[in-house]
Design a protein around this motif. Sequence first.
Motif, PDB file in Angstrom:
ATOM      1  N   GLU A  18     -62.689 -51.252  -8.015  1.00  0.00           N
ATOM      2  CA  GLU A  18     -62.579 -52.210  -9.106  1.00  0.00           C
ATOM      3  C   GLU A  18     -61.884 -51.621 -10.338  1.00  0.00           C
ATOM      4  N   LEU A  19     -61.802 -50.293 -10.411  1.00  0.00           N
ATOM      5  CA  LEU A  19     -61.075 -49.631 -11.498  1.00  0.00           C
ATOM      6  C   LEU A  19     -59.722 -49.117 -11.056  1.00  0.00           C
ATOM      7  N   ASN A  20     -59.265 -49.527  -9.859  1.00  0.00           N
ATOM      8  CA  ASN A  20     -58.065 -48.894  -9.295  1.00  0.00           C
ATOM      9  C   ASN A  20     -56.850 -49.011 -10.211  1.00  0.00           C
ATOM     10  N   PHE A  21     -56.670 -50.158 -10.868  1.00  0.00           N
ATOM     11  CA  PHE A  21     -55.518 -50.339 -11.747  1.00  0.00           C
ATOM     12  C   PHE A  21     -55.578 -49.392 -12.939  1.00  0.00           C
ATOM     13  N   LEU A  22     -56.769 -49.190 -13.488  1.00  0.00           N
ATOM     14  CA  LEU A  22     -56.935 -48.328 -14.654  1.00  0.00           C
ATOM     15  C   LEU A  22     -56.759 -46.861 -14.283  1.00  0.00           C
ATOM     16  N   ILE A  23     -57.317 -46.459 -13.133  1.00  0.00           N
ATOM     17  CA  ILE A  23     -57.184 -45.076 -12.682  1.00  0.00           C
ATOM     18  C   ILE A  23     -55.726 -44.744 -12.397  1.00  0.00           C
ATOM     19  N   LYS A  24     -55.042 -45.643 -11.710  1.00  0.00           N
ATOM     20  CA  LYS A  24     -53.639 -45.411 -11.388  1.00  0.00           C
ATOM     21  C   LYS A  24     -52.795 -45.319 -12.643  1.00  0.00           C
ATOM     22  N   GLU A  25     -53.045 -46.190 -13.582  1.00  0.00           N
ATOM     23  CA  GLU A  25     -52.269 -46.219 -14.825  1.00  0.00           C
ATOM     24  C   GLU A  25     -52.508 -44.982 -15.672  1.00  0.00           C
ATOM     25  N   SER A  26     -53.736 -44.491 -15.691  1.00  0.00           N
ATOM     26  CA  SER A  26     -54.079 -43.364 -16.562  1.00  0.00           C
ATOM     27  C   SER A  26     -53.454 -42.054 -16.100  1.00  0.00           C
ATOM     28  N   SER A  52     -53.834 -49.221  -3.084  1.00  0.00           N
ATOM     29  CA  SER A  52     -53.610 -49.593  -4.486  1.00  0.00           C
ATOM     30  C   SER A  52     -52.876 -48.502  -5.254  1.00  0.00           C
ATOM     31  N   GLY A  53     -52.732 -47.329  -4.645  1.00  0.00           N
ATOM     32  CA  GLY A  53     -51.994 -46.247  -5.289  1.00  0.00           C
ATOM     33  C   GLY A  53     -52.855 -45.231  -5.998  1.00  0.00           C
ATOM     34  N   VAL A  54     -54.177 -45.286  -5.811  1.00  0.00           N
ATOM     35  CA  VAL A  54     -55.076 -44.325  -6.452  1.00  0.00           C
ATOM     36  C   VAL A  54     -55.115 -43.032  -5.641  1.00  0.00           C
ATOM     37  N   PRO A  55     -54.810 -41.894  -6.249  1.00  0.00           N
ATOM     38  CA  PRO A  55     -54.934 -40.624  -5.523  1.00  0.00           C
ATOM     39  C   PRO A  55     -56.396 -40.228  -5.426  1.00  0.00           C
ATOM     40  N   PHE A  56     -56.805 -39.657  -4.310  1.00  0.00           N
ATOM     41  CA  PHE A  56     -58.175 -39.169  -4.203  1.00  0.00           C
ATOM     42  C   PHE A  56     -58.251 -38.078  -3.148  1.00  0.00           C
ATOM     43  N   LYS A 294     -75.873 -49.458 -11.047  1.00  0.00           N
ATOM     44  CA  LYS A 294     -75.340 -48.123 -10.763  1.00  0.00           C
ATOM     45  C   LYS A 294     -73.823 -48.170 -10.718  1.00  0.00           C
ATOM     46  N   LYS A 295     -73.280 -49.195 -10.093  1.00  0.00           N
ATOM     47  CA  LYS A 295     -71.833 -49.359 -10.049  1.00  0.00           C
ATOM     48  C   LYS A 295     -71.264 -49.487 -11.460  1.00  0.00           C
ATOM     49  N   LEU A 296     -71.910 -50.279 -12.305  1.00  0.00           N
ATOM     50  CA  LEU A 296     -71.406 -50.478 -13.662  1.00  0.00           C
ATOM     51  C   LEU A 296     -71.478 -49.190 -14.480  1.00  0.00           C
ATOM     52  N   SER A 297     -72.550 -48.407 -14.291  1.00  0.00           N
ATOM     53  CA  SER A 297     -72.665 -47.135 -15.005  1.00  0.00           C
ATOM     54  C   SER A 297     -71.571 -46.159 -14.583  1.00  0.00           C
ATOM     55  N   VAL A 298     -71.257 -46.141 -13.282  1.00  0.00           N
ATOM     56  CA  VAL A 298     -70.171 -45.279 -12.789  1.00  0.00           C
ATOM     57  C   VAL A 298     -68.843 -45.728 -13.372  1.00  0.00           C
ATOM     58  N   LYS A 299     -68.585 -47.034 -13.373  1.00  0.00           N
ATOM     59  CA  LYS A 299     -67.341 -47.552 -13.940  1.00  0.00           C
ATOM     60  C   LYS A 299     -67.233 -47.194 -15.426  1.00  0.00           C
ATOM     61  N   HIS A 300     -68.304 -47.385 -16.151  1.00  0.00           N
ATOM     62  CA  HIS A 300     -68.304 -47.061 -17.573  1.00  0.00           C
ATOM     63  C   HIS A 300     -68.006 -45.577 -17.786  1.00  0.00           C
ATOM     64  N   HIS A 301     -68.654 -44.720 -17.013  1.00  0.00           N
ATOM     65  CA  HIS A 301     -68.488 -43.278 -17.210  1.00  0.00           C
ATOM     66  C   HIS A 301     -67.050 -42.839 -16.915  1.00  0.00           C
ATOM     67  N   ILE A 302     -66.484 -43.329 -15.843  1.00  0.00           N
ATOM     68  CA  ILE A 302     -65.105 -42.949 -15.503  1.00  0.00           C
ATOM     69  C   ILE A 302     -64.138 -43.427 -16.573  1.00  0.00           C
ATOM     70  N   GLU A 303     -64.296 -44.665 -17.036  1.00  0.00           N
ATOM     71  CA  GLU A 303     -63.398 -45.167 -18.077  1.00  0.00           C
ATOM     72  C   GLU A 303     -63.601 -44.409 -19.388  1.00  0.00           C
ATOM     73  N   LEU A 304     -64.843 -44.019 -19.681  1.00  0.00           N
ATOM     74  CA  LEU A 304     -65.100 -43.215 -20.874  1.00  0.00           C
ATOM     75  C   LEU A 304     -64.342 -41.901 -20.804  1.00  0.00           C
TER      76      LEU A 304
END
Length: 313
Positions: A18-26, A52-56, A294-304
């Motif tokens: 769900e954060l793939n666009f943000l991770i790829k862009e960053s 989606s183009g996210v490296p992992f 838990k999913k929302l906390s992970v998303k928040h932490h990664i974006e932070l």
Amino acid sequence: MYFPFLRGKQNELFAINELNFLIKESQKVTPIIEPVNLNSTTRRILPEINNSGVPFVLIVNPQTGDLSNKGYEIYSPLLEVFENKNIVSLGYFITESTSISELEQVMNFYKEFSFSFIYIAVNYNILNFIEGSKEKRDIDYHIFQDGKVSNSFSNSFKQFNRVIIKDCFNRLSRNADYQSAEYYSDLICVYRPDFFGFGDYQVIGSGTGGGGPAHAVALHLTYKNSPESNEIWIRHFVSDDKEGTSNVQGKYFQALSKLVEFLNEYNNTPETIGAKQFRDNLADGVFHQLGFPKKLSVKHHIELMIQLLEPDN
């Protein structure tokens, strides 16, 4: 560079997808994923993340879950459907018993992929292999779990891209025992210049198990402690009702109300998608079970982490 370590459970995979666009862009985040199974959700979401183009980094010798002690060959059908094989690095745990022949076998089996090594023990024999193979094969990252290896050992890899992973989440056996707030990590401030990147286990921790039904519901949120520093703290929001194992929905919204109140009053932490979704969930009043926060906390932490990293990091 930030390397969040995820165990590959359903809601952790959803968070990345769900954060793939943000991770790829960053271009600042490379998730490390240790699959716990190869069920239908895993087989669907991992290719979606890749496409989606996210490296992992995808670990092919998990040490926990249903896939521990399984052969690395079982990932071949999954990897075949990845559209962007060039941005996937296959991760391999290095233990004290890992042999050079073992590494040669797995790297020859997946010749089209680059590799990353995750060190959970000191193994000096691997140094000879690294020195002998660095001209032949791509090794992206040498990843060291804090507390598992010595400084002298990790310093032997200074000429490579080194990553330090630390479990910063102070997990307690009972949700009711979490206090208001505590220090989480300053790795984002101090990992340079010794390391190429840093990572953590978000608000989940490196433990693999969960107990039985909880008497209290606890939600966890990381935040920037002050405007002057990128030091990260974590706040715990515990339900008022701590008796019995029933009324999980009611307990969840008790804790969620406290979390949203904190978000509304505290200004040091940037707004994130995860934070907004916590607010939305309180407003709509829909209980999605406890994997959802838990999913929302992970998303928040990664974006932070993305927002706090300097542009050149």
